[in-house]
Structures are given as C-alpha cells and as structure tokens.
Design an enzyme around this catalytic site. Structure first.
Site, PDB file in Angstrom:
ATOM      1  CG  ASP A 159     -10.595   1.823  42.010  1.00  0.00           C
ATOM      2  OD1 ASP A 159     -11.324   2.366  41.163  1.00  0.00           O
ATOM      3  OD2 ASP A 159      -9.743   0.963  41.729  1.00  0.00           O
TER       4      ASP A 159
ATOM      5  CB  SER B 245     -18.281  -0.040  45.357  1.00  0.00           C
ATOM      6  OG  SER B 245     -17.925  -1.075  46.236  1.00  0.00           O
TER       7      SER B 245
ATOM      8  CG  ASN C 291     -15.090   3.806  38.573  1.00  0.00           C
ATOM      9  OD1 ASN C 291     -15.267   3.411  37.418  1.00  0.00           O
ATOM     10  ND2 ASN C 291     -14.236   3.221  39.395  1.00  0.00           N
TER      11      ASN C 291
ATOM     12  CG  HIS D 143     -13.664  -0.937  41.978  1.00  0.00           C
ATOM     13  ND1 HIS D 143     -12.595  -0.912  41.095  1.00  0.00           N
ATOM     14  CD2 HIS D 143     -13.282  -1.745  42.997  1.00  0.00           C
ATOM     15  CE1 HIS D 143     -11.626  -1.669  41.568  1.00  0.00           C
ATOM     16  NE2 HIS D 143     -12.015  -2.191  42.721  1.00  0.00           N
TER      17      HIS D 143
HETATM   18  C1  GRF Z   1     -16.657  -3.856  35.064  1.00  0.00           C
HETATM   19  O1  GRF Z   1     -16.339  -4.994  35.806  1.00  0.00           O
HETATM   20  C2  GRF Z   1     -16.545  -2.639  35.931  1.00  0.00           C
HETATM   21  O2  GRF Z   1     -16.855  -2.874  37.263  1.00  0.00           O
HETATM   22  C3  GRF Z   1     -15.101  -2.260  35.796  1.00  0.00           C
HETATM   23  O3  GRF Z   1     -14.776  -2.541  34.455  1.00  0.00           O
HETATM   24  C4  GRF Z   1     -15.634  -3.578  33.969  1.00  0.00           C
HETATM   25  C5  GRF Z   1     -16.271  -3.080  32.716  1.00  0.00           C
HETATM   26  O4  GRF Z   1     -17.051  -4.064  32.088  1.00  0.00           O
HETATM   27  N1  GRF Z   1     -14.875  -0.891  36.166  1.00  0.00           N
HETATM   28  P1  GRF Z   1     -18.030  -3.669  30.896  1.00  0.00           P
HETATM   29  O5  GRF Z   1     -17.155  -3.044  29.815  1.00  0.00           O
HETATM   30  O6  GRF Z   1     -19.028  -2.700  31.430  1.00  0.00           O
HETATM   31  O7  GRF Z   1     -18.643  -4.949  30.457  1.00  0.00           O
END
Ligand code: GRF
Length: 208
Positions: A141, A132, A103, A105
């Site tokens: 997370d 991260s 994932n 984050h």
């Molecule tokens: C990103 O900020 C990611 O870190 C988080 O969700 C958001 C997704 O944005 N998990 P996108 O759909 O990839 O533009």
C-alpha cells in the site's frame, strides 16, 4: 488498453468496473485466487473470461506469482487492476508490472496501510477518511498515489456505516483511474507518475 481485474472477495469494485464502458480499454480477463469468491457471480453476470488461480499447497509464493505473470503476459495485459485482491505480490511481479498495476485501498494513504482501515480510522477519531488508488510497488500500500476521495467521519459512525460511505467513493474512483490511464492522462515514466506530463511528486492527481 487490455485490462485484467484481480479480486478475492465480494467483487463490488469489480462490478463497478464491469458495469462501465471505457474509452480505449477492455476487460480481457478476471482472475481470482479464491474459488468461493462472491465476485465470480459478477464475472458470470457480465459474461467475462474468468480464471480461478488458487494457490496450491506445495506452491511457493514465487511460483504462484510466476504463474500469474505468465497468464497476464500470455494475454498481453497492459494494466492489472487489483480490486480487492487479498494476496501481496512479490517484488518480481511488481517489477514486471511497474507502472502497469494499480490498487484501490480503503484509506487516505499514507494513513492506515494494511487491514482494518475503518476500525483504525474510528479508533483514532479521524475527522475524515476515504480511499486511494495507487500504483503497486513492493511496499505494501506504499506505491505512488493516483487519486483519492474523502468522506466525513461522524461521531455516530460504526465500521459498517463508514465502510459503506467509503465504498461508494471506491466504486467511482477505481473506474476513473482506469479511464485516466487508458487515455494517457496519467502515466508512469522513469519511476515518476506524470499527470498531463507534470510530475505528481507523490501527491494524487485529484482529491475528490
Ligand atoms: C475494498 O474495500 C477495497 O478497497 C479493498 O478490498 C475491498 C474489496 O471489496 N482493497 P470488493 O470485493 O470490491 O467489494
């Protein structure tokens, strides 16, 4: 390595992955839980297989996750990439895909788990912030770190300017993590993350 990319929203991380060619990895399917997700257009643009798996009203979380697991297993997926997938995954899912699900984050974990990370970083007057990539475990997370990227926080920053600065790093970090896993530079073995065979003990392999 056969990849599945899961997303729920605008799909900019999804785009960063689909725009890349990986050595030893191919995107086999993109899956969203949101029929209106903007990322669907991204998948169409790159002509990748798309599955819309919306949670049905009568469906339990366990049933939904079982359906998701069944799809991923039927496609022999080796790595599940959460690219803004806004559903938490069940303990069963995390067990089945232990070491095979990552994932991205938008914070320097373990700081700011959960939502509204940029707002919280600004409210706490952090000097630096970032993103991260971590392995997914049942702790939200909270799985072992792979990579982190830092950005400065300026006193003039707003949530928009800060999130934009972090997002640019995300688009670099997530494909990098995929490539490192595809070539076996990082792997999960016996509940431990190994970087070129050396245990990371909870620290990221790179801090960019
Ligand atoms: C990103 O900020 C990611 O870190 C988080 O969700 C958001 C997704 O944005 N998990 P996108 O759909 O990839 O533009």
């Amino acid at each position: 390595m056969r990849l599945a990319i899961l997303f729920s929203g605008r799909g900019s991380n999804l785009n960063a992955i689909l725009a890349r060619t990986f050595f030893k990895a191919t995107v086999e399917v993109c899956i969203t839980d949101q029929p209106q997700a903007k990322g669907i257009e991204v998948v169409k643009h790159y002509a990748k297989p798309l599955i819309i798996l919306e949670k049905q009203e009568q469906q339990t979380k366990a049933d939904y996750d079982a359906a998701l697991i069944a799809i991923l297993q039927s496609l022999n997926i080796d790595l599940v990439v959460l690219a803004g997938f806004m559903r938490t995954l069940s303990a069963e899912f995390c067990e089945v895909f232990a070491g095979k699900c990552i994932n991205i984050h938008p914070s320097l974990l373990p700081k700011f788990k959960g939502l509204h990370t940029h707002e919280r970083a600004l409210a706490q007057q952090e000097q630096e912030h970032g993103c991260s990539v971590h392995f997914v475990t049942k702790e939200l997370d909270g799985g072992p770190l792979m990579l982190q990227a830092k950005v400065p926080v300026f006193s003039s920053d707003t949530v928009d300017t800060l999130s934009e600065r972090v997002l640019k790093k995300e688009h670099y970090l997530l494909p990098m993590a995929i490539q490192m896993l595809a070539i076996g530079e990082i792997l999960w073995s016996n509940n431990e993350v190994l970087f070129n065979g050396v245990p990371l003990h909870g620290r990221p392999a790179y801090e960019l």
